[in-house]
Design an enzyme around this catalytic site. Structure first.
Site, mmCIF file in Angstrom:
data_model
loop_
_atom_site.group_PDB
_atom_site.id
_atom_site.type_symbol
_atom_site.label_atom_id
_atom_site.label_comp_id
_atom_site.label_asym_id
_atom_site.label_seq_id
_atom_site.Cartn_x
_atom_site.Cartn_y
_atom_site.Cartn_z
ATOM 1 N N ARG A 104 25.499 65.278 14.348
ATOM 2 C CA ARG A 104 25.459 66.906 13.716
ATOM 3 C C ARG A 104 25.927 67.894 14.475
ATOM 4 N NH1 ARG A 104 20.082 64.242 13.937
ATOM 5 N NH2 ARG A 104 19.387 62.967 11.294
ATOM 6 N N GLU A 135 35.142 56.283 6.724
ATOM 7 C CA GLU A 135 34.330 55.904 4.814
ATOM 8 C C GLU A 135 34.946 56.772 3.864
ATOM 9 O OE1 GLU A 135 30.803 58.373 5.702
ATOM 10 O OE2 GLU A 135 31.996 59.899 6.392
ATOM 11 N N HIS A 171 32.193 67.143 8.082
ATOM 12 C CA HIS A 171 32.302 66.740 6.589
ATOM 13 C C HIS A 171 30.728 66.806 6.723
ATOM 14 C CE1 HIS A 171 31.477 62.788 8.551
ATOM 15 N NE2 HIS A 171 30.422 62.425 7.173
ATOM 16 N N HIS A 211 32.166 61.622 12.493
ATOM 17 C CA HIS A 211 31.786 60.330 13.415
ATOM 18 C C HIS A 211 32.998 60.131 14.183
ATOM 19 C CE1 HIS A 211 29.184 60.048 9.959
ATOM 20 N NE2 HIS A 211 29.661 60.141 8.930
#
Length: 319
Positions: A195, A117, A175, A100
């Site tokens: 992605r 996150e 991740h 991200h």
């Protein structure tokens, strides 16, 4: 203003399973329930209010329409939109290897927040793993070459995932949630995902899932993560139970409360999100009571006193 009991938006991504329906009781016509967006003011899926006079409105309609932005608290003033997105995630299969962007990159290329996150592992099958960053520092050239020649996974850092583990995922960290893991995710209010690799899976439309190689090369941190993970977080015991600190950063403060009695909650400068992972309790406020059970999400406006009574495992998130 009053506490808002929320109904989530359900996402049926191809890697998801059915635990959110079977174990948390979420109703959906979708065969797969990969994610439940429990606290969301996002264009890709809102939460809906299901209690009181504002029932059936979206959380966004209530906060920014009916309440004119009041109830978020002073700490929310630095954000240009609702700051958080909180999910339950059922990874019946492994998620794509992804990354991200940070706020600067996201604002420049997509117009919204970046995405930092944290994950709390609610449950995990035996021998479950999470891909958490790279296991060694690499150059941008090597990173790009490994993506192109299919050897990226050779330098990825795979770590065990067990029930109760915590992972903090700053923006830019490569991740992937592994197969057989059930997670609570607290994140910035963003759906910006790049992605890198997706195991050649095919979408419902018969096409491979979209990759975002150039963006991923731009934003990925190409070194081994240094933030502690696993069974981390200060644990304190009180007369009402236990409180474990899961994350404390400039974006969110997250605690796991094991309630065995009664606790008074009130945050003057921030709203409170309560995500119920297990058990039952009653949330009492000046105006009524709300029964809570596993899977419930409750938005508590800033400066509104609330009393929780019962036996409950709950994630409490504030700014």
């Amino acid at each position: 203003m009053y506490p808002l009991l929320l109904k989530p938006t359900i996402k049926d991504y191809i890697w998801g399973g059915t635990r959110l329906k079977k174990e948390f009781g979420f109703k959906t016509d979708k065969k797969i329930a990969a994610e439940a967006w429990e606290l969301s003011c996002n264009k890709d899926g809102d939460s809906f209010v299901i209690n009181g006079p504002l029932a059936e409105k979206t959380l966004r309609e209530v906060i920014f329409g009916n309440w004119k932005g009041e109830g978020l608290g002073k700490k929310a003033e630095k954000f240009n939109d609702f700051p958080l997105l909180i999910k339950l995630i059922d990874a019946a299969d492994r998620l794509s290897v992804q990354v991200h962007p940070d706020d600067d990159y996201a604002l420049k290329h997509g117009g919204g927040f970046g995405k930092t996150e944290m994950w709390y592992v609610i449950d995990a099958e035996e021998n479950s793993e999470i891909l958490y960053g790279l296991k060694t520092n690499v150059s941008k050239e090597e990173f790009e070459q490994r993506i192109k020649n299919g050897t990226l996974l050779e330098i990825c850092n795979y770590v065990p995932a067990k029930k109760g583990d915590v992972f903090f995922i700053p923006s830019g960290t490569l991740h992937a949630i592994g197969k057989g893991i059930l997670i609570a995710e607290i994140q910035q209010n963003s759906n910006a995902t790049y992605r890198v690799y997706d195991y050649d899976r095919i979408e419902k439309n018969g096409k491979p899932r979209e990759l975002h190689i150039n963006q991923a090369i731009d934003v990925t941190k190409r070194e081994r993560p240094s933030i502690p993970y696993g069974n981390v977080g200060k644990l304190e015991k009180f007369s009402f139970g236990e409180v474990r600190e899961l994350a404390d950063c400039e974006l969110f403060d997250v605690k796991l409360i094991e309630l065995r009695g009664k606790i008074e909650l009130c945050e003057k400068e921030s709203f409170i999100s309560l995500l119920i992972l297990d058990g039952q309790a009653t949330a009492a406020y000046d105006g009524g009571e709300i029964p809570l059970k596993k899977g419930n999400s409750l938005f508590v406006p800033a400066a509104l006193p609330l009393t929780l009574s019962g036996d409950l495992t709950v994630i409490k998130t504030t700014l």
